[in-house]
Enzyme design. Sequence first.
Site, PDB file in Angstrom:
ATOM      1  CG  ASP A  11      -1.929   1.082   1.242  1.00 24.43           C
ATOM      2  OD1 ASP A  11      -2.385   1.474   0.151  1.00 24.43           O
ATOM      3  OD2 ASP A  11      -2.269   1.567   2.328  1.00 24.43           O
ATOM      4  CG  ASP A  13      -1.465   8.409   2.254  1.00 31.07           C
ATOM      5  OD1 ASP A  13      -0.497   8.628   3.004  1.00 31.07           O
ATOM      6  OD2 ASP A  13      -2.374   9.228   2.069  1.00 31.07           O
ATOM      7  CG  ASP A 233      -2.250   2.456   6.399  1.00 29.12           C
ATOM      8  OD1 ASP A 233      -2.581   2.025   5.263  1.00 29.12           O
ATOM      9  OD2 ASP A 233      -2.564   3.591   6.799  1.00 29.12           O
TER      10      ASP A 233
END
Length: 290
Positions: A11, A13, A233
């Site tokens: 991922d 951001d 995240d």
Amino acid sequence: MPSPGLLLLVDLDGVLYRGAEPVPGVAAVLATRAAQGDDVVYVTNNSMWYRAEYVDRIAAMGAPVDVDRIVSSPRATALYLADHEPSIRHVLTVGARGLERELEDAGYRVTPAADAAKRIAGTGFEGTDGGNGWEAADRPDAIVVGLDPQFEYLRLAVAADCVRAGARFIATNRDPIYPTERAIRPGAGSIVAAVEATTGVTPITIGKPEPYLLEEAARAVGRDPREAIMIGDGLQTDIAAARAVGARSVLMLTGVTGRETVEAVAATERPTAIAADAAELAAILDQLGG
């Protein structure tokens, strides 16, 4: 034949960077893993940007990058349509220019909802002349909805008219919020929900936590998604998507999820491992890689 390296689906951001700032050390970890033979593919639900727009930013951080190893939700949407909906050739988009470009690259005729909205604008109470949005959009086969920062009532009217007329309803993703460096803003899911609410039709969703994005990312390097390690995240997006394809996962505590959130969910919803920073990520990948 030597066994292939790890397949790392990363991922962006909250993992590689936070806003404009890189997460310390993560780019270097990925560069080391790529040099050792791992496949690194970036996956993002963000529907606003064209893949090529990520390349310079990722490269400037020192991470390995190639445009064909960036699989965004718009790119995965285009690939999904080609594989699963071959009759679709004309698409209405509710979203930003990056979404339009990915669909155009895949050979689709694209009509932005903004253009069709102008054709039904009028003086009525609701701002239209009563014109039909599907006709104004020249009868698209499908509608793809992503994050549109310029979203307004007439674009919603056009989108709803197209869905009611039978156009296939596709969502790039259903993230309810879009965190920025300054504030929390509505995400693509908020716009998708508006179209769903006014039509009663539930879309096919491409982005995480659905499996399609990770499946396309694995296919980009000729791998099976079950081989992957998803590094993200988001517990309800990245980690859930890994479960959906039968992959392992590493939750980074550098973004939207804290350790207490992980501890509060059932064991079946937890990641394979948790990393607080780049050093812990490196150690975990060494362990998972044998």
